[in-house]
Each structure stands twice: as structure tokens, then as C-alpha cells.
Scaffold this motif. Structure first.
Motif, mmCIF file in Angstrom:
data_model
loop_
_atom_site.group_PDB
_atom_site.id
_atom_site.type_symbol
_atom_site.label_atom_id
_atom_site.label_comp_id
_atom_site.label_asym_id
_atom_site.label_seq_id
_atom_site.Cartn_x
_atom_site.Cartn_y
_atom_site.Cartn_z
ATOM 1 N N ILE A 31 -51.381 26.946 55.633
ATOM 2 C CA ILE A 31 -50.807 26.365 57.143
ATOM 3 C C ILE A 31 -49.530 25.495 56.795
ATOM 4 N N ARG A 32 -49.439 24.795 55.759
ATOM 5 C CA ARG A 32 -48.063 23.980 55.546
ATOM 6 C C ARG A 32 -46.978 25.114 55.638
ATOM 7 N N TRP A 33 -47.069 26.138 54.692
ATOM 8 C CA TRP A 33 -45.993 27.016 54.488
ATOM 9 C C TRP A 33 -45.599 27.596 55.971
ATOM 10 N N LEU A 34 -46.672 28.093 56.703
ATOM 11 C CA LEU A 34 -46.306 28.927 57.756
ATOM 12 C C LEU A 34 -45.738 27.945 59.064
ATOM 13 N N THR A 35 -46.305 26.702 59.245
ATOM 14 C CA THR A 35 -45.819 25.925 60.216
ATOM 15 C C THR A 35 -44.901 24.691 59.839
ATOM 16 N N GLY A 36 -44.912 24.147 58.680
ATOM 17 C CA GLY A 36 -44.033 22.880 58.354
ATOM 18 C C GLY A 36 -44.767 21.683 58.671
ATOM 19 N N TYR A 37 -46.049 21.865 59.015
ATOM 20 C CA TYR A 37 -46.913 20.567 59.412
ATOM 21 C C TYR A 37 -47.170 19.921 57.665
ATOM 22 N N THR A 38 -46.999 18.495 57.874
ATOM 23 C CA THR A 38 -47.801 17.908 56.724
ATOM 24 C C THR A 38 -49.248 17.653 56.586
ATOM 25 N N ASP A 39 -49.813 17.202 55.770
ATOM 26 C CA ASP A 39 -51.275 17.386 55.668
ATOM 27 C C ASP A 39 -51.543 16.156 56.719
ATOM 28 N N GLU A 40 -50.829 15.041 56.678
ATOM 29 C CA GLU A 40 -51.265 14.093 57.745
ATOM 30 C C GLU A 40 -51.049 14.564 59.203
ATOM 31 N N GLU A 41 -50.203 15.224 59.340
ATOM 32 C CA GLU A 41 -49.908 15.891 60.930
ATOM 33 C C GLU A 41 -50.999 16.682 61.145
ATOM 34 N N LEU A 42 -51.296 17.483 60.257
ATOM 35 C CA LEU A 42 -52.464 18.762 60.117
ATOM 36 C C LEU A 42 -53.754 17.863 60.451
ATOM 37 N N GLU A 43 -54.036 16.732 59.904
ATOM 38 C CA GLU A 43 -55.260 15.944 60.042
ATOM 39 C C GLU A 43 -55.364 15.461 61.683
ATOM 40 N N ALA A 44 -54.046 14.641 61.870
ATOM 41 C CA ALA A 44 -53.912 14.080 63.403
ATOM 42 C C ALA A 44 -54.182 15.269 64.522
ATOM 43 N N LEU A 45 -53.848 16.557 64.269
ATOM 44 C CA LEU A 45 -53.802 17.805 65.092
ATOM 45 C C LEU A 45 -55.570 18.191 65.133
ATOM 46 N N LEU A 46 -55.976 17.889 64.037
ATOM 47 C CA LEU A 46 -57.599 18.206 63.988
ATOM 48 C C LEU A 46 -58.164 17.144 64.897
ATOM 49 N N GLN A 47 -57.933 15.956 64.703
ATOM 50 C CA GLN A 47 -58.544 14.974 65.272
ATOM 51 C C GLN A 47 -58.363 14.982 66.890
ATOM 52 N N ARG A 48 -57.176 15.207 67.126
ATOM 53 C CA ARG A 48 -56.951 15.373 68.677
ATOM 54 C C ARG A 48 -57.223 16.596 69.196
ATOM 55 N N GLU A 49 -57.835 17.529 68.549
ATOM 56 C CA GLU A 49 -58.248 18.950 68.988
ATOM 57 C C GLU A 49 -57.466 19.683 69.712
ATOM 58 N N ASP A 87 -54.812 22.344 71.080
ATOM 59 C CA ASP A 87 -55.220 23.809 71.292
ATOM 60 C C ASP A 87 -53.985 24.649 70.378
ATOM 61 N N LEU A 88 -54.462 25.935 70.167
ATOM 62 C CA LEU A 88 -53.697 26.785 69.260
ATOM 63 C C LEU A 88 -52.118 27.146 69.813
ATOM 64 N N GLU A 89 -52.284 26.985 71.109
ATOM 65 C CA GLU A 89 -50.811 27.205 71.717
ATOM 66 C C GLU A 89 -49.946 26.021 71.392
ATOM 67 N N THR A 90 -50.454 24.693 71.437
ATOM 68 C CA THR A 90 -49.495 23.723 71.112
ATOM 69 C C THR A 90 -49.511 23.692 69.782
ATOM 70 N N PHE A 91 -50.225 24.128 68.846
ATOM 71 C CA PHE A 91 -50.233 24.037 67.511
ATOM 72 C C PHE A 91 -48.958 24.925 67.149
ATOM 73 N N PHE A 92 -48.962 25.865 67.357
ATOM 74 C CA PHE A 92 -47.920 26.899 67.111
ATOM 75 C C PHE A 92 -46.523 26.527 67.714
ATOM 76 N N THR A 93 -46.641 26.310 68.947
ATOM 77 C CA THR A 93 -45.236 26.064 69.605
ATOM 78 C C THR A 93 -44.566 24.739 69.177
ATOM 79 N N GLN A 94 -45.379 23.595 68.844
ATOM 80 C CA GLN A 94 -44.733 22.430 68.596
ATOM 81 C C GLN A 94 -44.904 22.422 66.900
ATOM 82 N N ALA A 95 -44.959 23.310 66.226
ATOM 83 C CA ALA A 95 -44.858 23.248 64.721
ATOM 84 C C ALA A 95 -43.473 22.726 64.498
ATOM 85 N N PRO A 96 -43.510 22.127 63.290
ATOM 86 C CA PRO A 96 -41.970 21.573 62.982
ATOM 87 C C PRO A 96 -41.171 22.164 62.364
#
Length: 116
Positions: free
Chosen positions: A36-54, A56-65
Motif C-alpha cells: 500500500i505504501r509503495w502504490l500510494t505513498g501513504y506513511t504508516d501513520e497516514e494509513l492508520e488515520a485513514l482507517l480510523q476515519r473510514e 472511502d476508496l475513491e478518496t483514498f486513491f484520489t488523495q494518495a500523496p
């Protein structure tokens, strides 16, 4: 045209499915996160925050850093469709991740999965 239902699905809902698929085949959560980090550029901390905020997949991918430019090298079939032929960008990103998780579950080496 309405958006596919998968776009509104929470990443927190599909993430455990990716983990479970990998672990059933003897792979690890850490490897899934690395993909996931390789594909999107999210850090582990960002990934955890996205999971906590639930998020959506569209936002997850369109806002990948930092979407990895090498992701265009991902080829193959997921759900009967060639990922390189998908024209809708968000759907292609979703299927890229599906394909990489499939490769992980099939025992492919991380160096080959992460096409760098």
C-alpha cells in the motif's frame, strides 16, 4: 452516470480482507502495508488515520500523496478484466491494489511485486 458502489466503500472495510487473504497464504500484514505504501505513498501513520476515519476508496486513491509512477507496470487480470485496459482512473487504482495483493497471496517475491 453514477459512481460504482465500490467507490463509496470504506477502505477500513476492505483492508481487513486484504490482510486476511495474505495471512491465509502465510504472508503478513507488514507486507500488505508495504504494498500500500509503495502504490500510494501513504506513511504508516497516514494509513492508520485513514482507517480510523473510514475514508472511502475513491478518496483514498484520489488523495494518495505520491502514487508510484511504476504502478503502470502492473499488468494482468483481476475479476476477469485486464488492469492495464481499465480506463476509469479510480477503478484502475483499486484493481492495481487487488492485483498486487493477489500476487502476494500467490507467493510472489516482494521485489517482483514492487516493480522498482
Amino acid at each position: 452516470m453514477t459512481k460504482p458502489k465500490i467507490y463509496t466503500m470504506s477502505f477500513a472495510r476492505v483492508y481487513p480482507l486484504y490482510i486476511a487473504k495474505a495471512e491465509r497464504k502465510g504472508r503478513t500484514r507488514s507486507e500488505v502495508n508495504e504494498i500500500i505504501r509503495w502504490l500510494t505513498g501513504y506513511t504508516d501513520e497516514e494509513l492508520e488515520a485513514l482507517l480510523q476515519r473510514e475514508t472511502d476508496l475513491e478518496t483514498f486513491f484520489t488523495q494518495a500523496p505520491h502514487p508510484n509512477p511504476s504502478r503502470s507496470m502492473i499488468k494482468g487480470v483481476v475479476c476477469g478484466v485486464r488492469v492495464e485496459d481499465i480506463e476509469e482512473p479510480v477503478m484502475q487504482e483499486i484493481r492495481y491494489l487487488d492485483k498486487l495483493i493477489d500476487e502476494l497471496a500467490k507467493g510472489k517475491a516482494m521485489e517482483k511485486i514492487l516493480r522498482d
